[in-house]
Design an enzyme around this catalytic site. Structure first.
Site, PDB file in Angstrom:
ATOM      1  CG  ASP A  84      21.732  42.954  52.702  1.00  0.00           C
ATOM      2  OD1 ASP A  84      22.049  44.147  53.315  1.00  0.00           O
ATOM      3  OD2 ASP A  84      20.516  42.583  52.635  1.00  0.00           O
ATOM      4  CG  ASP A 119      18.855  48.463  55.785  1.00  0.00           C
ATOM      5  OD1 ASP A 119      19.680  47.806  55.850  1.00  0.00           O
ATOM      6  OD2 ASP A 119      17.613  47.920  55.691  1.00  0.00           O
ATOM      7  CB  ALA A 190      11.080  46.470  55.164  1.00  0.00           C
ATOM      8  CB  CYS A 273       9.801  28.273  29.561  1.00  0.00           C
ATOM      9  SG  CYS A 273      11.613  27.825  30.035  1.00  0.00           S
ATOM     10  CB  CYS A 275      15.260  27.480  29.473  1.00  0.00           C
ATOM     11  SG  CYS A 275      14.986  26.164  30.564  1.00  0.00           S
ATOM     12  CB  CYS A 278      11.852  23.837  29.500  1.00  0.00           C
ATOM     13  SG  CYS A 278      11.504  24.509  31.139  1.00  0.00           S
TER      14      CYS A 278
HETATM   15  N1  GUN Z   1      17.138  42.449  52.077  1.00  0.00           N
HETATM   16  C1  GUN Z   1      15.616  42.237  51.896  1.00  0.00           C
HETATM   17  N2  GUN Z   1      14.840  43.213  52.642  1.00  0.00           N
HETATM   18  C2  GUN Z   1      16.085  43.940  53.223  1.00  0.00           C
HETATM   19  C3  GUN Z   1      16.219  45.262  53.843  1.00  0.00           C
HETATM   20  O1  GUN Z   1      15.142  45.825  54.209  1.00  0.00           O
HETATM   21  N3  GUN Z   1      17.402  45.763  54.216  1.00  0.00           N
HETATM   22  C4  GUN Z   1      18.399  45.001  53.757  1.00  0.00           C
HETATM   23  N4  GUN Z   1      19.603  45.560  54.097  1.00  0.00           N
HETATM   24  N5  GUN Z   1      18.524  43.843  53.271  1.00  0.00           N
HETATM   25  C5  GUN Z   1      17.371  43.327  52.827  1.00  0.00           C
HETATM   26 ZN    ZN Z   2      12.523  26.541  31.299  1.00  0.00          ZN
END
Ligand code: GUN
Ligand code: ZN
Length: 657
Positions: A84, A119, A190, A273, A275, A278
């Protein structure tokens, strides 16, 4: 870089190809913190992870190491990594110390597999003016990133994030604009605030509006979605990728994820669960542990349930019962149930992706099932069907209804005059949940027999049937309703009908009705002329082949009673309707291949009937509407138009002598 292996509605199982290997989708990308990751997520099933390029960029030591040794060494993960861009930091702190171009360049430099442009995540429910202004910058940066990648011949795949806040037209506009760029993946941004506040209904609006304009050829990523409770719903809306730090953030807070919601460790008497964690520890064991150890074990459980859910979802797609899984999951929380109800507003968007036939039966799991596209589609078909003067409505028997309905049919009631009606000029239909009215001639066609619902109706079902009756009674002069229905629906003000009603099966009527239902009104008359000769299975008594004299016209498939064209059938169907009905039109180059019976690839299709759905029997023609071949569509019309690679039609036969 993205191949679709199996589909169910808008949900798909795919393979995302990257430099560091293939990823099976739908997939969850656990968030890896570049500095403080303790857990080896690959060990618990992660095929791909996501980390933050901006956090690495801002930390001189991390930055140098990433540049010298590469991102994969830095976070010690050998599979595909998505990064990101710092947009999240931008949304929290209002500013970042990096430009869009710099962050793109940096991500390529440290050899990420999938990079992201900078963004602007615009929060839900902001002023429109802000959403518009932010969006303009987001779009401009997405364009800049795509161009920069091309210019520099970058190797990494590129994300272009869809924004637009909760303004649905802005989401559509953004998705449309980004789809016209040549980005590789499309995250939906978002949406975290919507999920954190259980605004799942708004999430459905945002995602479905975005999906209206996003290409089906690219993977779609719901950013920040990490609760397994919502995976099935989001996959059914078309999402392929999820990412989240939820597994570790919840663990730090002593909370355990499950598809039924979240459990607080302090309230647990039982582990939730089966796993490894658990089954090995009790809640008391965990509570007695040092914080860090406990956190890592809970995180391990959280990852386990998330990956287990994705496996279940992928299997549901293979089995064709994803919507049944969605309905089950959406019972976990009222906000999810509301989201599912909201999805009913997008039924016709989903219908475009729904094959008319599949191998799994349709299950009614509650009133929400009545909004599913299969039911809406059948109702629409019935509306368009040619109608006789009178309608005779029968109660359900065992399925197939027509097999258990014949001869004298019991007691009937009427709303009109008590004169004897002309039986020959009457449609016979069964009234049942979930498909409402089902003409007896087509009752074996998928999914009209291939479904199951409780015999005891809930109030929504009764209302649904009443509405159905009410609408269709308008289309007929007289309707006669069987006494069992009158009783069950507590219908009032009707009079007993004094004459006998008999039903006589008629195979020719049946094949014509099925042809009309499958190919359009008039197909039956056009296909079945001449010396019609119907051959049935000796074992099951079902229609198998229909001939004109000795010439085969169609076969009837046993599993769903749809008609499979022969060469003669294709010719007759072609003559029956005008271009482009039931047709896929191919370009000149592929004409000889089609004539020869070779399958048709998407890139050769220049046009097609927009009513084609995957698995439909279709005609293959050239631009002058010359019949070249016939076959089975592997995709819906909207997909055929979008895809540039892969098969569109599995040709049954070419028309070459
Ligand atoms: N991670 C969670 N939401 C967003 C987003 O709107 N844009 C970016 N780039 N990373 C995110
Ligand atoms: Zn579990």
């Amino acid at each position: 870089m993205f191949q679709i292996k199996a589909k169910d509605g808008k949900g798909r199982v795919g393979v995302l190809k990257t430099k560091h290997g293939d990823v099976k989708t739908p997939a969850l990308m656990p968030v890896i913190h570049p500095r403080k990751q303790a857990l080896d997520v690959a060990k618990y099933g992660a095929e791909i992870v996501i980390t933050n390029a901006y956090l690495i960029y801002k930390d001189n030591k991390l930055k140098q190491k990433a540049i010298d040794e590469g991102l994969h060494k830095l976070i010690n993960f050998n599979g595909p990594i998505m990064t990101d861009s710092g947009s999240f930091q931008l949304s929290v702190y209002g500013d970042v110390e990096i430009t869009n171009k710099e962050v793109i360049e940096f991500q390529e430099l440290i050899k990420t597999d999938i990079g992201t442009s900078l963004d602007i995540p615009t929060a839900p429910f902001v002023e429109r003016e802000k959403a518009e202004k932010d969006l303009e910058i987001t779009l401009q940066r997405a364009r800049e990133a795509v161009n920069y990648k091309k210019e520099q011949n970058m190797e990494m795949l590129l994300n272009s994030v869809v924004q637009g806040s909760t303004f649905l037209d802005l989401r559509r506009e953004c998705a449309k604009e980004l789809s016209s760029l040549d980005a590789d993946l499309y995250p939906i941004g978002a949406v975290v605030p919507l999920m954190e506040s259980y605004h799942y209904k708004d999430l459905v609006d945002v995602v479905m509006n975005t999906m209206k304009e996003l290409s089906d050829t690219r993977p779609r990523h719901l950013m920040g979605a990490g609760h397994p409770m919502i995976f099935a719903l989001c996959v059914a809306m078309g999402c392929d990728l999820f990412d989240s730090a939820a597994y570790i953030l919840y663990a730090e807070d002593d909370r355990l994820l499950s598809t039924r919601g979240t459990f607080k460790l302090e309230n647990l008497q039982e582990m939730p669960c089966s796993c490894e964690i658990c089954t090995k520890y009790t809640p008391d064991d965990l509570r007695a542990m040092p914080k860090e150890k406990r956190r890592d074990l809970i995180a391990q459980h959280n990852l386990h349930v998330s990956f287990a859910e994705l496996r279940l979802i992928r299997q549901a797609i293979y089995d064709g019962n994803l919507m049944e899984l969605v309905e089950e999951r959406c019972r976990a929380h009222p906000a999810l149930l509301e989201a599912q109800r909201q999805l009913a507003n997008y039924t016709m968007d989903l219908e475009k992706y729904e094959p008319r036939s599949k191998k799994s039966a349709f299950f009614y799991t509650g009133a929400e099932s009545l909004s599913r596209c299969e039911i809406q589609r059948h109702m629409q078909k019935l509306r368009e069907m040619p109608k006789k003067t009178n309608l005779i409505i029968l109660p359900p028997t065992r399925k197939p209804y027509s097999k258990f309905t014949s001869g004298k049919l019991g007691e009937f009631y009427t709303y009109g005059s008590n004169n004897e009606i002309n039986i020959e000029d009457s449609d016979f239909m069964v009234l049942d949940i979930p498909f409402g009215l089902i003409p007896l001639e087509i009752d074996e066609v998928y999914p009209l027999s291939q479904n199951d619902a409780p015999k005891t109706y809930d109030v929504d079902s009764i209302e649904f049937l009443e509405d159905y009756l009410y609408e269709f009674s308008e289309y007929y002069d007289e309707i006669l309703i069987h006494s069992r229905i009158v009783k069950k629906l507590e219908l009032e003000n009707c009079n007993k009908y004094d004459f006998e009603i008999r039903y006589k099966k008629d195979d020719v009527k049946k094949i014509k009705a099925i042809a009309d239902y499958q190919f359009g009104n008039g197909a039956g008359e056009a296909l079945f002329t001449g010396n019609i000769n119907i051959e049935k299975s000796k074992k099951t008594g079902k229609i198998r082949h229909v001939y004109d004299g000795k010439t085969l016209i169609v076969n009837m498939r046993a599993s769903d009673s749809y008609l499979i064209l022969s060469k003669e059938g294709a010719k007759r169907l072609h003559k029956a309707f005008n271009y482009p009905k039931n047709r896929v039109v191919v370009n000149e180059d592929s004409e000889p291949f089609a004539l020869d019976g070779k399958s048709v690839f998407c890139k050769f299709v220049v046009e097609c009937d927009e009513n084609i759905r995957s698995n439909d029997e279709v005609l293959i023609v050239n631009k002058q509407d010359k019949l070249l071949a016939y076959g089975k569509s592997l995709l819906g019309a909207c997909e055929i138009k979008q895809f540039n690679t892969g098969q569109a039609i599995k040709t049954r036969k070419g028309m070459k002598k």
